[in-house]
Scaffold this motif. Structure first.
Motif, mmCIF file in Angstrom:
data_model
loop_
_atom_site.group_PDB
_atom_site.id
_atom_site.type_symbol
_atom_site.label_atom_id
_atom_site.label_comp_id
_atom_site.label_asym_id
_atom_site.label_seq_id
_atom_site.Cartn_x
_atom_site.Cartn_y
_atom_site.Cartn_z
ATOM 1 N N PRO A 84 0.820 -1.209 0.000
ATOM 2 C CA PRO A 84 0.000 0.000 0.000
ATOM 3 C C PRO A 84 0.855 1.261 0.000
ATOM 4 N N THR A 85 0.356 2.289 -0.624
ATOM 5 C CA THR A 85 1.077 3.564 -0.679
ATOM 6 C C THR A 85 0.547 4.571 0.330
ATOM 7 N N ILE A 86 -0.431 4.162 1.127
ATOM 8 C CA ILE A 86 -0.967 5.019 2.182
ATOM 9 C C ILE A 86 -0.998 4.216 3.481
ATOM 10 N N PRO A 87 -0.859 4.884 4.633
ATOM 11 C CA PRO A 87 -0.918 4.158 5.907
ATOM 12 C C PRO A 87 -2.311 3.629 6.175
ATOM 13 N N ASN A 88 -2.369 2.533 6.931
ATOM 14 C CA ASN A 88 -3.634 1.876 7.219
ATOM 15 C C ASN A 88 -4.290 2.509 8.452
ATOM 16 N N ARG A 89 -4.730 3.745 8.305
ATOM 17 C CA ARG A 89 -5.399 4.499 9.372
ATOM 18 C C ARG A 89 -6.127 5.666 8.720
ATOM 19 N N LEU A 90 -6.811 6.450 9.554
ATOM 20 C CA LEU A 90 -7.417 7.659 9.022
ATOM 21 C C LEU A 90 -6.319 8.580 8.497
ATOM 22 N N LEU A 91 -6.577 9.217 7.366
ATOM 23 C CA LEU A 91 -5.543 9.975 6.666
ATOM 24 C C LEU A 91 -5.645 11.466 6.967
ATOM 25 N N GLY A 92 -4.488 12.084 7.208
ATOM 26 C CA GLY A 92 -4.415 13.527 7.270
ATOM 27 C C GLY A 92 -4.134 14.085 5.887
ATOM 28 N N VAL A 93 -4.175 15.403 5.778
ATOM 29 C CA VAL A 93 -3.958 16.002 4.474
ATOM 30 C C VAL A 93 -2.541 15.718 3.976
ATOM 31 N N GLY A 94 -1.554 15.644 4.889
ATOM 32 C CA GLY A 94 -0.191 15.304 4.482
ATOM 33 C C GLY A 94 -0.100 13.898 3.927
ATOM 34 N N ASP A 95 -0.866 12.959 4.528
ATOM 35 C CA ASP A 95 -0.895 11.582 4.014
ATOM 36 C C ASP A 95 -1.445 11.549 2.590
ATOM 37 N N ILE A 96 -2.454 12.377 2.335
ATOM 38 C CA ILE A 96 -3.082 12.382 1.009
ATOM 39 C C ILE A 96 -2.147 13.007 -0.013
ATOM 40 N N VAL A 97 -1.497 14.119 0.367
ATOM 41 C CA VAL A 97 -0.584 14.789 -0.563
ATOM 42 C C VAL A 97 0.581 13.869 -0.933
ATOM 43 N N SER A 98 1.253 13.329 0.078
ATOM 44 C CA SER A 98 2.408 12.463 -0.190
ATOM 45 C C SER A 98 1.981 11.115 -0.754
ATOM 46 N N GLY A 99 0.852 10.589 -0.269
ATOM 47 C CA GLY A 99 0.376 9.305 -0.766
ATOM 48 C C GLY A 99 0.002 9.352 -2.233
ATOM 49 N N MET A 147 -13.637 20.037 6.374
ATOM 50 C CA MET A 147 -12.446 19.226 6.154
ATOM 51 C C MET A 147 -12.283 18.902 4.664
ATOM 52 N N THR A 148 -13.387 18.538 4.018
ATOM 53 C CA THR A 148 -13.335 18.232 2.594
ATOM 54 C C THR A 148 -12.960 19.468 1.785
ATOM 55 N N PHE A 149 -13.540 20.611 2.140
ATOM 56 C CA PHE A 149 -13.220 21.860 1.459
ATOM 57 C C PHE A 149 -11.734 22.206 1.626
ATOM 58 N N GLY A 150 -11.211 22.024 2.834
ATOM 59 C CA GLY A 150 -9.804 22.314 3.075
ATOM 60 C C GLY A 150 -8.885 21.440 2.244
ATOM 61 N N MET A 169 -6.298 22.621 -0.608
ATOM 62 C CA MET A 169 -4.889 22.234 -0.649
ATOM 63 C C MET A 169 -4.495 21.770 -2.042
ATOM 64 N N LEU A 170 -5.373 21.007 -2.702
ATOM 65 C CA LEU A 170 -5.088 20.573 -4.072
ATOM 66 C C LEU A 170 -4.984 21.783 -4.989
ATOM 67 N N GLY A 171 -5.845 22.778 -4.764
ATOM 68 C CA GLY A 171 -5.751 23.995 -5.559
ATOM 69 C C GLY A 171 -4.451 24.735 -5.326
ATOM 70 N N LEU A 172 -3.993 24.762 -4.064
ATOM 71 C CA LEU A 172 -2.735 25.444 -3.763
ATOM 72 C C LEU A 172 -1.551 24.749 -4.413
ATOM 73 N N THR A 185 -5.901 11.086 -8.524
ATOM 74 C CA THR A 185 -5.389 10.242 -7.450
ATOM 75 C C THR A 185 -5.667 10.866 -6.087
ATOM 76 N N TYR A 186 -5.463 12.154 -5.980
ATOM 77 C CA TYR A 186 -5.673 12.886 -4.734
ATOM 78 C C TYR A 186 -7.121 12.729 -4.262
ATOM 79 N N VAL A 187 -8.088 12.938 -5.167
ATOM 80 C CA VAL A 187 -9.503 12.816 -4.796
ATOM 81 C C VAL A 187 -9.843 11.371 -4.447
ATOM 82 N N THR A 188 -9.214 10.416 -5.124
ATOM 83 C CA THR A 188 -9.465 9.006 -4.806
ATOM 84 C C THR A 188 -8.990 8.669 -3.395
ATOM 85 N N LEU A 189 -7.834 9.198 -2.991
ATOM 86 C CA LEU A 189 -7.365 8.963 -1.621
ATOM 87 C C LEU A 189 -8.267 9.670 -0.612
ATOM 88 N N MET A 190 -8.799 10.832 -0.970
ATOM 89 C CA MET A 190 -9.795 11.481 -0.120
ATOM 90 C C MET A 190 -11.010 10.574 0.048
#
Length: 343
Positions: free
Chosen positions: A20-35, A224-227, A231-234, A290-295
């Protein structure tokens, strides 16, 4: 119908290539960006190769049609008939291109889902997975167009009514407030419907059901979803800065002055900049999918967290279960469709 992802704890179930490319837990925004970066780099044949193949496959007939149209325009005999035939071919090509692009998008979303959870599917597998999303997305687009037209007609009617002489100045002010109030309403509904495409591609729901599913996944988590979308926009800022750095020298140069060698160098530079810009845009679009899929994966985990009494552990799809979720457990909620944690 395919059952996925596989149980990575079972011998031989994990395809060769990684975990897996993401940790097996609830994801923070950093997990989504790097993942998202890790997911794209984990399967470049899917996330870079598939868009390249689609681009080549669409570019060749487009160039042929353009060449035929140009040659027909220069011809003097039977030009009208040939132009009509080319027009029909262009329309057919447009529908075919729309189908291919929608199928590619579905394949990329399903590919991101599978790779992030530990699988390494082949290019052919994700292309087949993307087939089911096309007609659902077309139907959904027609629903949105109908809703959009209905809303526009209603808005125009309300504004005209409020701005009429009978309503007076108070009506004009009320109409202005009403129009300004539509802006936050637009952002609200856009955020609530952000998971429609992942739901269509991964859960294989109907177009109407995908709307309700996205609303359910974003319930209570709008900010949270808006934020995360913000972040993806930034992240587009450095991309735009790089594109500006590529094109700035070309904007300062004058292609009509200088000798032939200077004009040729300008043309080569413009072509290289255009190609790099197109490639960078495609790569960022793939990253965005990919980013939205991890969200979406994190939204699924958060949906189940209360039912399991804490952060969920990804569980495999059981034998004989339908794609991509298993049968509901004792709590009535389907087990999360992911592999078990890697050791």
């Amino acid at each position: 119908m395919t059952s996925l992802p596989h149980d990575t704890s079972a011998p031989g179930a994990m395809p060769a290539g990684g975990g897996p490319t993401i940790p097996n837990r609830l994801l923070g925004v950093g997990d989504i960006v790097s993942g998202s970066f890790r997911t794209v780099l984990a399967a470049p044949r899917i996330f870079l190769g598939l868009p390249l193949l689609v681009a080549i496959g669409l570019a060749v007939p487009a160039v042929v049609l353009f060449s035929l149209a140009l040659a027909t325009g220069l011809a003097s005999e039977r030009a009208t008939v040939l132009v009509g035939l080319i027009g029909v071919a262009v329309v057919v090509f447009g529908f075919a291109a729309a189908y291919v692009l929608l199928r590619m998008t579905g394949a990329l979303v399903v590919g991101a889902y599978r790779v992030a959870l530990g699988e390494r599917p082949s290019l052919g597998q994700v292309w087949r997975d993307g087939a089911g999303v096309v007609w659902r997305m077309i139907v959904l687009a027609l629903i949105f167009v109908a809703c959009y037209l209905a809303v526009v007609i209603a808005i125009v009617g309300i504004v005209l009514l409020l701005g009429s002489d009978r309503a007076g100045e108070a009506g004009i002010i009320a109409g202005l407030i009403f129009v300004l109030g539509l802006i936050p309403a637009f952002y609200w509904i856009t955020v609530r419907l952000v998971f429609i495409f992942p739901v269509l591609a991964i859960e294989r729901t109907s177009p109407v059901a995908s709307i309700g599913r996205s609303l359910a996944l974003t319930k209570g988590s709008w900010w949270m979803t808006f934020g995360r979308i913000l972040m993806l926009g930034l992240l587009t800022v450095p991309v735009l800065m790089f594109l500006s750095a590529l094109t700035a020298p070309l904007e300062l140069a004058d292609s009509t002055s200088g000798d032939a060698a200077a004009r040729a160098a300008w043309g080569v530079g413009a072509a290289v900049a255009a190609i790099l810009s197109a490639v960078l845009n495609v790569v960022f679009q793939v990253y965005g999918f990919t980013y939205v899929t991890l969200m979406y994966i994190d939204a699924r985990r958060r949906e189940q967290a209360p039912a399991v009494g804490g952060p969920p552990q990804d569980r495999p799809v059981g034998p004989g279960s339908s794609y991509p979720y298993g049968a509901p457990g004792p709590s009535g909620i389907q087990p999360y469709p992911g592999p078990r944690p890697m050791p």
